[in-house]
Design a protein around this motif. Structure first.
Motif, PDB file in Angstrom:
ATOM      1  N   PRO A  28      42.068  43.586  34.860  1.00 55.00           N
ATOM      2  CA  PRO A  28      41.560  43.175  36.255  1.00 55.00           C
ATOM      3  C   PRO A  28      41.339  44.229  36.173  1.00 55.00           C
ATOM      4  O   PRO A  28      40.602  44.958  37.284  1.00 55.00           O
ATOM      5  N   TYR A  29      40.737  45.255  35.173  1.00 53.09           N
ATOM      6  CA  TYR A  29      39.914  46.721  36.087  1.00 53.09           C
ATOM      7  C   TYR A  29      39.560  46.942  35.971  1.00 53.09           C
ATOM      8  O   TYR A  29      38.519  46.084  36.174  1.00 53.09           O
ATOM      9  N   GLY A  30      38.336  47.528  37.278  1.00 54.13           N
ATOM     10  CA  GLY A  30      37.273  47.628  37.485  1.00 54.13           C
ATOM     11  C   GLY A  30      36.750  48.853  36.586  1.00 54.13           C
ATOM     12  O   GLY A  30      37.589  49.834  35.982  1.00 54.13           O
ATOM     13  N   HIS A  31      35.683  49.385  37.550  1.00 49.01           N
ATOM     14  CA  HIS A  31      35.140  50.942  36.957  1.00 49.01           C
ATOM     15  C   HIS A  31      34.876  51.859  36.915  1.00 49.01           C
ATOM     16  O   HIS A  31      34.630  52.491  36.186  1.00 49.01           O
ATOM     17  N   ASP A  32      36.672  51.836  37.635  1.00 49.31           N
ATOM     18  CA  ASP A  32      37.196  53.160  37.951  1.00 49.31           C
ATOM     19  C   ASP A  32      38.081  53.336  36.584  1.00 49.31           C
ATOM     20  O   ASP A  32      38.415  54.195  36.571  1.00 49.31           O
ATOM     21  N   VAL A  33      38.411  52.710  35.710  1.00 47.94           N
ATOM     22  CA  VAL A  33      39.458  52.416  34.564  1.00 47.94           C
ATOM     23  C   VAL A  33      38.527  51.717  33.521  1.00 47.94           C
ATOM     24  O   VAL A  33      38.546  52.462  32.269  1.00 47.94           O
ATOM     25  N   GLU A  34      37.936  50.954  33.086  1.00 48.55           N
ATOM     26  CA  GLU A  34      37.009  50.753  32.076  1.00 48.55           C
ATOM     27  C   GLU A  34      35.082  51.104  32.778  1.00 48.55           C
ATOM     28  O   GLU A  34      34.650  49.363  32.795  1.00 48.55           O
ATOM     29  N   PRO A  35      35.419  51.357  32.953  1.00 42.98           N
ATOM     30  CA  PRO A  35      33.041  51.729  33.078  1.00 42.98           C
ATOM     31  C   PRO A  35      31.788  51.125  32.739  1.00 42.98           C
ATOM     32  O   PRO A  35      31.172  50.797  33.254  1.00 42.98           O
ATOM     33  N   GLY A  36      32.007  50.771  31.055  1.00 38.95           N
ATOM     34  CA  GLY A  36      31.595  50.281  30.148  1.00 38.95           C
ATOM     35  C   GLY A  36      31.086  48.923  30.254  1.00 38.95           C
ATOM     36  O   GLY A  36      30.380  48.100  29.822  1.00 38.95           O
ATOM     37  N   LEU A  37      32.026  47.563  30.963  1.00 42.70           N
ATOM     38  CA  LEU A  37      31.831  46.701  30.928  1.00 42.70           C
ATOM     39  C   LEU A  37      31.415  45.998  31.763  1.00 42.70           C
ATOM     40  O   LEU A  37      31.127  46.294  33.298  1.00 42.70           O
ATOM     41  N   PRO A  38      30.550  44.825  31.980  1.00 44.27           N
ATOM     42  CA  PRO A  38      30.247  43.987  32.610  1.00 44.27           C
ATOM     43  C   PRO A  38      31.111  43.044  33.691  1.00 44.27           C
ATOM     44  O   PRO A  38      32.554  43.334  33.335  1.00 44.27           O
ATOM     45  N   ASP A  39      30.917  42.384  34.374  1.00 40.35           N
ATOM     46  CA  ASP A  39      31.442  42.073  34.910  1.00 40.35           C
ATOM     47  C   ASP A  39      33.019  40.857  34.733  1.00 40.35           C
ATOM     48  O   ASP A  39      32.070  40.091  33.614  1.00 40.35           O
ATOM     49  N   LYS A  40      34.052  41.075  34.984  1.00 44.69           N
ATOM     50  CA  LYS A  40      35.017  40.209  34.392  1.00 44.69           C
ATOM     51  C   LYS A  40      34.157  38.907  34.739  1.00 44.69           C
ATOM     52  O   LYS A  40      35.192  38.315  33.290  1.00 44.69           O
ATOM     53  N   ARG A  41      34.440  38.918  34.887  1.00 48.41           N
ATOM     54  CA  ARG A  41      33.511  36.584  35.820  1.00 48.41           C
ATOM     55  C   ARG A  41      32.775  36.008  34.869  1.00 48.41           C
ATOM     56  O   ARG A  41      32.389  35.215  33.710  1.00 48.41           O
ATOM     57  N   GLU A  42      31.507  37.268  33.678  1.00 50.91           N
ATOM     58  CA  GLU A  42      30.669  36.962  32.951  1.00 50.91           C
ATOM     59  C   GLU A  42      32.540  36.917  31.761  1.00 50.91           C
ATOM     60  O   GLU A  42      31.400  36.254  30.711  1.00 50.91           O
ATOM     61  N   VAL A  43      33.341  38.502  31.982  1.00 51.95           N
ATOM     62  CA  VAL A  43      33.789  38.110  30.377  1.00 51.95           C
ATOM     63  C   VAL A  43      34.037  36.788  30.429  1.00 51.95           C
ATOM     64  O   VAL A  43      34.460  35.958  28.315  1.00 51.95           O
ATOM     65  N   ILE A  44      34.464  36.453  31.267  1.00 53.99           N
ATOM     66  CA  ILE A  44      35.809  35.063  31.187  1.00 53.99           C
ATOM     67  C   ILE A  44      34.719  34.032  30.837  1.00 53.99           C
ATOM     68  O   ILE A  44      35.238  32.766  29.834  1.00 53.99           O
ATOM     69  N   ARG A  45      33.783  33.775  31.054  1.00 55.91           N
ATOM     70  CA  ARG A  45      32.692  32.591  30.424  1.00 55.91           C
ATOM     71  C   ARG A  45      32.517  33.038  29.222  1.00 55.91           C
ATOM     72  O   ARG A  45      32.394  31.763  28.107  1.00 55.91           O
ATOM     73  N   THR A  46      32.433  34.314  28.455  1.00 58.39           N
ATOM     74  CA  THR A  46      31.998  34.004  27.081  1.00 58.39           C
ATOM     75  C   THR A  46      33.539  33.933  26.571  1.00 58.39           C
ATOM     76  O   THR A  46      33.200  33.426  25.405  1.00 58.39           O
ATOM     77  N   PHE A  47      34.209  34.159  26.927  1.00 54.18           N
ATOM     78  CA  PHE A  47      35.960  34.090  26.492  1.00 54.18           C
ATOM     79  C   PHE A  47      35.658  32.157  26.307  1.00 54.18           C
ATOM     80  O   PHE A  47      36.412  31.690  25.175  1.00 54.18           O
ATOM     81  N   GLN A  48      35.735  31.498  27.350  1.00 53.14           N
ATOM     82  CA  GLN A  48      35.420  29.990  27.807  1.00 53.14           C
ATOM     83  C   GLN A  48      34.167  29.595  26.715  1.00 53.14           C
ATOM     84  O   GLN A  48      35.180  28.629  25.635  1.00 53.14           O
ATOM     85  N   GLN A  49      33.473  30.175  26.378  1.00 55.38           N
ATOM     86  CA  GLN A  49      32.144  29.526  25.725  1.00 55.38           C
ATOM     87  C   GLN A  49      32.642  29.665  24.339  1.00 55.38           C
ATOM     88  O   GLN A  49      32.798  28.586  23.612  1.00 55.38           O
ATOM     89  N   MET A  50      33.392  30.642  23.659  1.00 55.89           N
ATOM     90  CA  MET A  50      33.818  31.109  22.443  1.00 55.89           C
ATOM     91  C   MET A  50      34.694  29.646  21.827  1.00 55.89           C
ATOM     92  O   MET A  50      35.137  29.392  20.781  1.00 55.89           O
ATOM     93  N   SER A  51      35.909  29.699  22.746  1.00 52.14           N
ATOM     94  CA  SER A  51      37.085  28.758  23.350  1.00 52.14           C
ATOM     95  C   SER A  51      36.988  27.278  22.579  1.00 52.14           C
ATOM     96  O   SER A  51      36.829  26.817  21.382  1.00 52.14           O
ATOM     97  N   ARG A  52      35.458  26.891  23.074  1.00 57.09           N
ATOM     98  CA  ARG A  52      35.062  24.665  22.863  1.00 57.09           C
ATOM     99  C   ARG A  52      34.997  25.250  21.730  1.00 57.09           C
ATOM    100  O   ARG A  52      34.494  24.352  20.897  1.00 57.09           O
ATOM    101  N   GLN A  53      34.155  26.603  21.572  1.00 55.28           N
ATOM    102  CA  GLN A  53      33.294  26.339  19.707  1.00 55.28           C
ATOM    103  C   GLN A  53      33.934  26.720  18.537  1.00 55.28           C
ATOM    104  O   GLN A  53      34.059  25.779  17.709  1.00 55.28           O
TER     105      GLN A  53
END
Length: 322
Positions: free
Chosen positions: A88-113
């Protein structure tokens, strides 16, 4: 990060799917990869990536979106699964990551495949400060669980370990102490939230016993999951080079330290962001090593291929009688 059971993984040292997917796919097509000894650059291991020499790949990542176009190509060559960290961390902890909503969508898409058995969700490391309190973690874990439970059957948790690097890099976060009482409260609460979700909780490299909450010690290079992915029972032992609390099977890391641009403040694999940026700038997608190029004074040793020992099933033992 990625792991390959040949035994090989990519990587506790960096996030190859997020930043180096074109390079990795070039190495797949070339049939080998060179891995530099992190303590002696002149010692290089040449590791075969030929499908016949790779039993299973385990990818570690916090953002596998760059790998989406290549999943079918990889699936045709290797058994593999993902250890996918979403916190759940933001850019204060993980500055190089995209928005977590986008990351979760990627996880879901990969799982479907790929199927949920090939997608392990990692909620780690757990740290505490004024912003990320126990109450906040419970709220965030519940929200993520609701979104990810249909797409995975496993969530791995761990608590922050402070090494010399991480003590320095986490100083701006003003961390709170994370002792056994705090760990127990978090573990018990997470277990209660996950009950009935279809997601099993496991710990990673933790000395603390959480069995009372139904949370067993787990492994990233996991014998049980590898058996599911390859569809056969295997006879393997714990990696003796890892810490006693680590239950991973033996594997080979093809990553390099100080190459990850996520720049997570808790990361033990990066000294600082500037070194990672310099290493990334020295990356060439057609090179045999992850960052830089071989200089010609290295000793390159072909790594011996040692395959998993597949245990005979009752059916195969019966077949051998006829």
């Amino acid at each position: 990060m990625l792991y390959i059971w040949k035994r090989l993984y990519t990587s506790r040292r960096t996030d190859i799917p997020a930043f180096y997917t074109p390079w990795f796919m070039n190495r797949v097509r070339a049939g080998f990869v060179d891995a530099i000894n992190p303590f002696n650059r002149k010692q290089v291991s040449r590791i075969s990536l030929r499908p016949k020499d790779v039993d299973c790949i385990v990818f570690w990542t916090k953002n596998a979106a760059p790998m989406l176009p290549y999943l079918s190509e990889l699936d045709a060559k290797y058994p593999f699964y993902f250890q996918f960290t979403i916190t759940p961390y933001g850019h204060d902890v993980e500055p190089g990551l995209p928005d977590k909503r986008e990351v979760i969508r990627t996880f879901q898409q990969m799982s479907r495949q790929l199927g949920k058995e090939r997608m392990v969700w990692r909620y780690d490391p757990i740290l505490l400060n004024d912003r990320y309190t126990i109450r906040q973690h419970l709220h965030d874990f519940a929200a993520m669980l609701e979104q990810l439970a249909p797409y995975t059957d496993r969530c791995v948790i761990s608590f922050l370990d402070l090494y010399r690097k991480t003590e320095r890099n986490t100083k701006p976060l003003a961390l709170h102490p994370l002792g056994v009482p705090e760990m127990q409260v978090i573990a018990e609460s997470f277990a209660r939230l996950a009950e009935g979700s279809g997601v099993t909780l496991q710990s990673c490299s933790e000395a603390i016993d959480l069995d009372a909450y139904g949370i067993e010690h787990g492994a990233c290079i996991d014998k049980d999951r590898i058996e599911k992915v390859i569809g056969a029972p295997i006879d393997v032992k714990k990696d003796p080079t890892q810490r006693e609390v680590c239950h991973c099977m033996k594997s080979v890391d093809i990553g390099q330290y100080d190459t990850c641009l996520h720049r997570c403040r808790y990361c033990y694999a990066n000294t600082n962001g500037r070194m990672a940026e310099a290493s990334f700038a020295d990356h060439h997608s057609d090179a045999s090593i992850l960052s830089g190029t071989l200089r010609g004074d290295e000793t390159i040793t072909a790594r011996k291929v040692t395959h998993l020992k597949v245990q005979p099933t009752a059916e195969s033992q019966m077949d051998s009688l006829f």
